[in-house]
Design an enzyme around this catalytic site. Structure first.
Site, PDB file in Angstrom:
ATOM      1  CG  HIS A   1       6.275   0.159   6.087  1.00 23.42           C
ATOM      2  ND1 HIS A   1       4.987   0.577   6.317  1.00 23.42           N
ATOM      3  CD2 HIS A   1       6.866   0.075   7.307  1.00 23.42           C
ATOM      4  CE1 HIS A   1       4.803   0.730   7.618  1.00 23.42           C
ATOM      5  NE2 HIS A   1       5.927   0.445   8.240  1.00 23.42           N
TER       6      HIS A   1
ATOM      7  CG  HIS B   1      -1.788   1.900   5.277  1.00 22.60           C
ATOM      8  ND1 HIS B   1      -1.775   0.526   5.464  1.00 22.60           N
ATOM      9  CD2 HIS B   1      -2.222   2.440   6.440  1.00 22.60           C
ATOM     10  CE1 HIS B   1      -2.188   0.251   6.691  1.00 22.60           C
ATOM     11  NE2 HIS B   1      -2.465   1.390   7.304  1.00 22.60           N
TER      12      HIS B   1
ATOM     13  CD  GLU C   1       3.420  -4.427   5.491  1.00 23.90           C
ATOM     14  OE1 GLU C   1       3.596  -5.015   6.578  1.00 23.90           O
ATOM     15  OE2 GLU C   1       3.975  -3.358   5.189  1.00 23.90           O
TER      16      GLU C   1
ATOM     17  CG  ASP D   1      -2.411  -3.217   5.265  1.00 26.15           C
ATOM     18  OD1 ASP D   1      -2.941  -2.831   4.218  1.00 26.15           O
ATOM     19  OD2 ASP D   1      -1.418  -2.634   5.761  1.00 26.15           O
TER      20      ASP D   1
ATOM     21  CG  HIS E   1       3.406  -2.281   0.039  1.00 23.97           C
ATOM     22  ND1 HIS E   1       2.045  -2.076  -0.012  1.00 23.97           N
ATOM     23  CD2 HIS E   1       3.737  -2.767  -1.195  1.00 23.97           C
ATOM     24  CE1 HIS E   1       1.577  -2.417  -1.204  1.00 23.97           C
ATOM     25  NE2 HIS E   1       2.583  -2.835  -1.936  1.00 23.97           N
TER      26      HIS E   1
ATOM     27  CG  ASP F   1      -1.490  -0.726   1.183  1.00 23.57           C
ATOM     28  OD1 ASP F   1      -1.913  -0.841   2.339  1.00 23.57           O
ATOM     29  OD2 ASP F   1      -0.281  -0.616   0.901  1.00 23.57           O
TER      30      ASP F   1
ATOM     31  CG  ASP G   1       2.201   2.082   1.353  1.00 19.59           C
ATOM     32  OD1 ASP G   1       1.994   2.486   2.513  1.00 19.59           O
ATOM     33  OD2 ASP G   1       2.091   0.881   1.019  1.00 19.59           O
TER      34      ASP G   1
ATOM     35  CG  ASP H   1      -0.255  -4.042   2.618  1.00 19.18           C
ATOM     36  OD1 ASP H   1      -0.619  -4.894   3.454  1.00 19.18           O
ATOM     37  OD2 ASP H   1       0.496  -3.090   2.898  1.00 19.18           O
TER      38      ASP H   1
END
Length: 230
Positions: A62, A47, A201, A158, A22, A45, A49, A156
């Site tokens: 990332h 996360h 990702e 994930d 990312h 996402d 970030d 992302d």
């Protein structure tokens, strides 16, 4: 990447960036911001970030793209990041998070501050409570609070539950379902305001203990891009 994205955006072209981790959003979003400084960002996402070197537990870049683009740290003090100096700063009210479920302690503190300044922050708990339709309605309302704006979707893979996208670097269980993931992209497409997108990702070298993992993850990424494009 920033220069290439900026050039395409200046020509009115839709810009699709496929990564990679990312951190590629540093380049893609910097390019978009250079042309459309009021762009709204839907960050999908697991996360946030939004770390900086001071808050990151790992030091991984990332995990820092939004922290750098929002000028939470002076980019000129970081090796290799001086080029970000002069890029329009991304403001809290320009960001909407969807799908968060794995946050560092430092990020939790920053996100509380950013929420007070107009950032939309939602987690998987919000998806459970309100449904993905309700979350996306609130996210888009937040970004459009001061009138219509162009949109950048930074997706992302994930963000999805690893059942649907296993070949990715930072797996976190309890993510978006197949239909929820599609609805996010569809809701953005329906605004008619999407000008650029990241899909990141996706790494077919991971999860090889399941021989179908790479193919399934790649296909998932492709159909989500298709949904975002309407």
């Amino acid at each position: 990447l920033s220069i290439a994205v900026k050039k395409a955006a200046e020509n009115g072209q839709f810009v699709l960036t496929i990564g990679g981790d990312h951190s590629v959003a540093l380049g893609s979003l910097a390019g978009v911001l250079s042309v459309r400084p009021n762009v709204g960002v839907i960050w999908v996402d697991a996360h946030a970030d939004i770390n900086t070197p001071d808050t990151s537990n790992s030091g991984n870049m990332h995990g820092m793209p939004l922290g750098l683009l929002m000028n939470l740290v002076d980019p000129t003090t970081l090796h290799g990041c001086a080029w970000l100096n002069g890029i329009p700063t991304l403001k809290p009210e320009q960001v909407a998070y969807v799908g968060l479920r794995d946050l560092d302690d430092g990020e939790r503190f920053v996100l509380r501050q950013m929420q007070e300044k107009g950032m939309f922050v939602s987690t998987m708990q919000h998806v459970d409570a309100h449904g993905i339709g309700g979350v996306m309605e609130l996210a888009l309302e937040s970004l459009g609070r001061h009138g219509p704006r162009p949109l950048h979707l930074s997706y992302d893979i994930d963000a999805l539950d690893p059942v649907h996208a296993p070949s990715t670097g930072t797996i976190v269980r309890g993510g978006l379902t197949f239909r929820e993931a599609h609805y996010v992209a569809e809701a953005v497409a329906e605004t008619g305001q999407l000008i650029s997108m990241d899909m990141v990702e996706v790494n077919n070298e991971l999860g090889k203990e399941d021989p179908t993992a790479g193919k399934r993850t790649t296909e998932m990424a492709m159909v989500l891009i298709t949904s975002a494009l309407g």
